[in-house]
Write a protein that holds these residues in place. Structure first.
Motif, PDB file in Angstrom:
ATOM      1  N   ASN A   1       0.718  -1.229   0.176  1.00 53.47           N
ATOM      2  CA  ASN A   1       0.174   0.072   0.078  1.00 53.47           C
ATOM      3  C   ASN A   1       0.774   0.863   0.047  1.00 53.47           C
ATOM      4  OD1 ASN A   1      -1.896   1.780   1.960  1.00 53.47           O
ATOM      5  ND2 ASN A   1      -2.241   1.723   0.070  1.00 53.47           N
ATOM      6  N   PHE A   2       0.672   2.177  -0.825  1.00 50.86           N
ATOM      7  CA  PHE A   2       1.692   3.244  -1.058  1.00 50.86           C
ATOM      8  C   PHE A   2       0.181   4.715  -0.313  1.00 50.86           C
ATOM      9  CE2 PHE A   2       3.037   7.331  -2.890  1.00 50.86           C
ATOM     10  CZ  PHE A   2       4.734   6.966  -2.756  1.00 50.86           C
ATOM     11  N   LEU A   3       0.721   5.513   0.656  1.00 54.14           N
ATOM     12  CA  LEU A   3       0.042   6.354   1.086  1.00 54.14           C
ATOM     13  C   LEU A   3       0.837   7.498   0.931  1.00 54.14           C
ATOM     14  CD1 LEU A   3      -0.838   5.778   4.624  1.00 54.14           C
ATOM     15  CD2 LEU A   3       0.330   4.005   3.252  1.00 54.14           C
ATOM     16  N   SER A   4       0.819   8.428   1.188  1.00 53.63           N
ATOM     17  CA  SER A   4       1.155  10.056   1.186  1.00 53.63           C
ATOM     18  C   SER A   4       1.578  10.617   2.630  1.00 53.63           C
ATOM     19  CB  SER A   4       1.063  11.823   0.676  1.00 53.63           C
ATOM     20  OG  SER A   4      -0.375  11.848   1.012  1.00 53.63           O
ATOM     21  N   ASP A   5       2.482  11.365   3.084  1.00 52.66           N
ATOM     22  CA  ASP A   5       2.444  11.255   4.425  1.00 52.66           C
ATOM     23  C   ASP A   5       1.437  12.461   5.664  1.00 52.66           C
ATOM     24  OD1 ASP A   5       3.551  13.604   2.956  1.00 52.66           O
ATOM     25  OD2 ASP A   5       5.377  13.917   3.692  1.00 52.66           O
ATOM     26  N   GLY A   6       0.787  13.289   4.112  1.00 54.19           N
ATOM     27  CA  GLY A   6      -0.409  14.309   4.060  1.00 54.19           C
ATOM     28  C   GLY A   6      -1.805  12.942   4.861  1.00 54.19           C
ATOM     29  N   GLU A   7      -1.659  11.775   4.281  1.00 53.63           N
ATOM     30  CA  GLU A   7      -2.219  10.759   4.619  1.00 53.63           C
ATOM     31  C   GLU A   7      -2.595  10.197   5.692  1.00 53.63           C
ATOM     32  OE1 GLU A   7      -4.100   7.737   1.044  1.00 53.63           O
ATOM     33  OE2 GLU A   7      -2.544   8.221   1.107  1.00 53.63           O
ATOM     34  N   LEU A   8      -1.019  10.592   6.432  1.00 57.32           N
ATOM     35  CA  LEU A   8      -1.347  10.486   7.782  1.00 57.32           C
ATOM     36  C   LEU A   8      -2.012  11.669   9.043  1.00 57.32           C
ATOM     37  CD1 LEU A   8       2.282   9.367   8.443  1.00 57.32           C
ATOM     38  CD2 LEU A   8       0.431   8.306   7.358  1.00 57.32           C
ATOM     39  N   ASP A   9      -2.714  12.382   8.377  1.00 52.11           N
ATOM     40  CA  ASP A   9      -3.791  13.198   9.017  1.00 52.11           C
ATOM     41  C   ASP A   9      -5.164  12.650   8.928  1.00 52.11           C
ATOM     42  OD1 ASP A   9      -1.491  15.153   8.585  1.00 52.11           O
ATOM     43  OD2 ASP A   9      -1.958  16.446   7.500  1.00 52.11           O
ATOM     44  N   GLU A  10      -5.405  11.455   8.425  1.00 54.09           N
ATOM     45  CA  GLU A  10      -6.517  11.317   7.994  1.00 54.09           C
ATOM     46  C   GLU A  10      -6.576   9.957   9.365  1.00 54.09           C
ATOM     47  OE1 GLU A  10      -8.864  11.672   5.748  1.00 54.09           O
ATOM     48  OE2 GLU A  10      -7.899  12.918   4.778  1.00 54.09           O
TER      49      GLU A  10
ATOM     50  N   MET B   1       7.082  10.227   2.857  1.00 57.58           N
ATOM     51  CA  MET B   1       7.341  11.556   3.671  1.00 57.58           C
ATOM     52  C   MET B   1       8.226  12.521   3.202  1.00 57.58           C
ATOM     53  SD  MET B   1       6.120   9.853   6.337  1.00 57.58           S
ATOM     54  CE  MET B   1       6.747  10.934   7.803  1.00 57.58           C
ATOM     55  N   ASN B   2       7.343  12.933   1.975  1.00 56.12           N
ATOM     56  CA  ASN B   2       8.018  14.405   1.063  1.00 56.12           C
ATOM     57  C   ASN B   2       8.019  15.912   2.089  1.00 56.12           C
ATOM     58  OD1 ASN B   2       4.957  15.425   0.119  1.00 56.12           O
ATOM     59  ND2 ASN B   2       5.578  14.206  -1.411  1.00 56.12           N
TER      60      ASN B   2
ATOM     61  N   ASP C   1      -1.871  21.996   1.264  1.00 58.79           N
ATOM     62  CA  ASP C   1      -2.016  23.451   1.754  1.00 58.79           C
ATOM     63  C   ASP C   1      -0.920  23.818   2.461  1.00 58.79           C
ATOM     64  OD1 ASP C   1      -4.993  23.676   0.849  1.00 58.79           O
ATOM     65  OD2 ASP C   1      -5.019  22.233   2.548  1.00 58.79           O
ATOM     66  N   GLY C   2       0.365  23.575   2.497  1.00 59.75           N
ATOM     67  CA  GLY C   2       1.237  23.508   2.832  1.00 59.75           C
ATOM     68  C   GLY C   2       2.777  22.634   3.574  1.00 59.75           C
ATOM     69  N   THR C   3       3.303  22.796   3.638  1.00 57.43           N
ATOM     70  CA  THR C   3       4.369  21.707   4.780  1.00 57.43           C
ATOM     71  C   THR C   3       3.750  20.813   5.532  1.00 57.43           C
ATOM     72  OG1 THR C   3       5.039  23.204   6.527  1.00 57.43           O
ATOM     73  CG2 THR C   3       6.452  23.212   4.693  1.00 57.43           C
ATOM     74  N   THR C   4       3.743  20.000   5.590  1.00 57.66           N
ATOM     75  CA  THR C   4       2.616  18.525   6.415  1.00 57.66           C
ATOM     76  C   THR C   4       3.089  19.362   8.317  1.00 57.66           C
ATOM     77  OG1 THR C   4       4.094  17.666   6.436  1.00 57.66           O
ATOM     78  CG2 THR C   4       2.963  16.238   4.961  1.00 57.66           C
ATOM     79  N   SER C   5       4.257  19.592   8.794  1.00 55.93           N
ATOM     80  CA  SER C   5       4.024  20.174  10.022  1.00 55.93           C
ATOM     81  C   SER C   5       3.376  21.776   9.941  1.00 55.93           C
ATOM     82  CB  SER C   5       5.987  20.759  10.234  1.00 55.93           C
ATOM     83  OG  SER C   5       6.541  20.923   9.108  1.00 55.93           O
ATOM     84  N   SER C   6       3.061  22.117   9.280  1.00 57.15           N
ATOM     85  CA  SER C   6       2.188  23.456   9.334  1.00 57.15           C
ATOM     86  C   SER C   6       0.955  23.345   9.489  1.00 57.15           C
ATOM     87  CB  SER C   6       2.240  24.676   8.542  1.00 57.15           C
ATOM     88  OG  SER C   6       1.909  24.563   6.797  1.00 57.15           O
TER      89      SER C   6
ATOM     90  N   LEU D   1      -1.036  19.320   9.895  1.00 55.64           N
ATOM     91  CA  LEU D   1      -1.073  19.376  10.870  1.00 55.64           C
ATOM     92  C   LEU D   1      -0.261  18.271  11.144  1.00 55.64           C
ATOM     93  CD1 LEU D   1      -3.245  18.530  13.152  1.00 55.64           C
ATOM     94  CD2 LEU D   1      -4.036  16.258  11.645  1.00 55.64           C
ATOM     95  N   SER D   2       0.163  18.407  12.059  1.00 54.20           N
ATOM     96  CA  SER D   2       2.470  17.739  12.776  1.00 54.20           C
ATOM     97  C   SER D   2       1.889  15.946  12.104  1.00 54.20           C
ATOM     98  CB  SER D   2       2.741  18.560  13.355  1.00 54.20           C
ATOM     99  OG  SER D   2       4.374  17.935  13.788  1.00 54.20           O
ATOM    100  N   ILE D   3       2.576  15.412  12.012  1.00 47.95           N
ATOM    101  CA  ILE D   3       2.893  14.005  12.014  1.00 47.95           C
ATOM    102  C   ILE D   3       3.668  13.940  12.875  1.00 47.95           C
ATOM    103  CG2 ILE D   3       1.254  13.963  10.179  1.00 47.95           C
ATOM    104  CD1 ILE D   3       3.395  13.193   8.413  1.00 47.95           C
ATOM    105  N   GLU D   4       4.930  14.357  13.468  1.00 47.54           N
ATOM    106  CA  GLU D   4       5.523  13.705  14.087  1.00 47.54           C
ATOM    107  C   GLU D   4       5.824  13.818  15.700  1.00 47.54           C
ATOM    108  OE1 GLU D   4       8.183  12.556  12.707  1.00 47.54           O
ATOM    109  OE2 GLU D   4       8.345  13.197  10.536  1.00 47.54           O
ATOM    110  N   PRO D   5       6.301  12.300  16.009  1.00 45.15           N
ATOM    111  CA  PRO D   5       6.838  11.824  15.671  1.00 45.15           C
ATOM    112  C   PRO D   5       6.456  10.485  15.202  1.00 45.15           C
ATOM    113  CG  PRO D   5       7.064  11.250  17.889  1.00 45.15           C
ATOM    114  CD  PRO D   5       5.909  12.625  17.288  1.00 45.15           C
ATOM    115  N   ALA D   6       6.921  10.140  14.002  1.00 42.87           N
ATOM    116  CA  ALA D   6       5.893   9.039  12.722  1.00 42.87           C
ATOM    117  C   ALA D   6       6.235   7.913  12.813  1.00 42.87           C
ATOM    118  CB  ALA D   6       5.953  10.185  11.788  1.00 42.87           C
ATOM    119  N   GLU D   7       7.129   7.869  13.367  1.00 41.89           N
ATOM    120  CA  GLU D   7       8.090   6.162  13.944  1.00 41.89           C
ATOM    121  C   GLU D   7       7.337   5.590  14.980  1.00 41.89           C
ATOM    122  OE1 GLU D   7      12.318   8.085  12.721  1.00 41.89           O
ATOM    123  OE2 GLU D   7      10.354   9.086  13.190  1.00 41.89           O
ATOM    124  N   GLU D   8       7.153   6.353  16.297  1.00 49.89           N
ATOM    125  CA  GLU D   8       6.756   5.934  17.163  1.00 49.89           C
ATOM    126  C   GLU D   8       5.098   5.904  17.679  1.00 49.89           C
ATOM    127  OE1 GLU D   8       8.969   8.098  16.612  1.00 49.89           O
ATOM    128  OE2 GLU D   8      10.860   8.536  18.776  1.00 49.89           O
TER     129      GLU D   8
END
Length: 288
Positions: free
Chosen positions: A151-160, A184-185, A190-195, A197-204
């Motif tokens: 399954n290929f997904l984007s870091d923005g989808e980690l907001d979902e 994880m680009n 709408d902007g950077t993922t950090s601005s 909705l921050s998804i870090e720390p993603a690994e944890e």
């Protein structure tokens, strides 16, 4: 199509060469429309090259073969990248890439399973791909199938929220046949993922959800091969699902596009396409 038993040097060289050709395919398709999600596609070419050149079990002339591994593109707008991979894999003729986004084409700008050979699901609202992957993996296990689900997904989808419901479900059901890969680009519409909705720390977060988690440079072929091999070793029934977080650079391989500010949906001037191809070729030859 797996080449896991080949010497590492041979595998890496094959993957790099395929990724380079895929990037040329992406630029050629992008020029047809003059714009599009070219930056993301260039960034994930190495990820998709490893998947289709080295890992995925398929029969190019029989995309519906029951024993195939499934590749689910959750990010439908990345279809241009997947078309390049399907062409390299022999599922779609390279010549057909010229029809990208045109009326009557089997290669629409957003992925549609009803149109394109090898496209397992249609891409629409983000956050659905992993949910489908869970259901598909459960079904395959019930059938006694050894097929894997990528399954290929984007870091923005980690907001979902749906992504995390699916992640918990996959871990609960011990769906070791699932390997998720996340681009994880660090950028979304709408902007950077950090601005946004921050998804870090993603690994944890993935580890807490019960997944075998790795994070690598998504443009480092050797690191990608090692990560995918580690996931493949665990791809067994009743094992943890695996996720590979891949830090990529938008526009990878084309300096002109790597530094472009409005990079989510790129508009590229007519005179720039050939310059992009020249930079891509120069960079590849210089790296060999």
């Amino acid at each position: 199509m797996t080449t896991v038993d080949a010497p590492p040097e041979t595998r890496a060289a094959k993957v790099r060469a395929a990724a380079h050709r895929m990037r040329h395919h992406i630029l050629n398709m992008g020029e047809v429309q003059g714009q599009g999600y070219v930056g993301q596609a260039l960034g994930v070419a190495d990820m998709l090259s490893v998947t289709y050149t080295d890992q995925l079990r398929l029969r190019p002339q029989d995309p519906h073969w029951a024993g195939r591994d499934r590749f689910l593109l959750s990010t439908g707008h990345y279809a241009i990248a997947l078309y390049a991979a399907l062409a390299e894999a022999g599922v779609v003729p390279v010549e057909e890439l010229e029809t990208y986004g045109s009326d009557g084409s089997r290669l629409p700008m957003s992925g549609m399973a009803s149109y394109t050979p090898g496209m397992e699901i249609s891409g629409g609202s983000l956050g659905h791909g992993l949910t489908v992957a869970v259901g598909m993996a459960l079904g395959l296990r019930a059938q006694g199938s050894s097929s894997r689900v990528f399954n290929f997904l984007s870091d923005g989808e980690l907001d979902e929220g749906s992504t995390w419901e699916a992640a918990m479900g996959a871990a609960h059901h011990r769906l070791g046949s699932i390997t998720a890969m996340v681009d994880m680009n660090a950028l979304q519409a709408d902007g950077t993922t950090s601005s946004v909705l921050s998804i870090e720390p993603a690994e944890e977060k993935w580890e807490a959800a019960g997944w075998f988690t790795q994070r690598v440079d998504g443009n480092d072929v050797d690191a990608l091969l090692a990560a995918f091999d580690a996931a493949a070793e665990r791809a067994r029934p009743d094992e943890q699902p695996s996720v590979i977080l891949c830090d990529t650079r938008i526009g990878r391989g084309v300096p002109l596009l790597e530094t472009r500010e409005k990079a989510h949906f790129m508009r590229i001037d007519e005179h720039e396409w050939q310059l992009c191809r020249e930079q891509l070729t120069e960079g590849y030859e210089g790296a060999r």
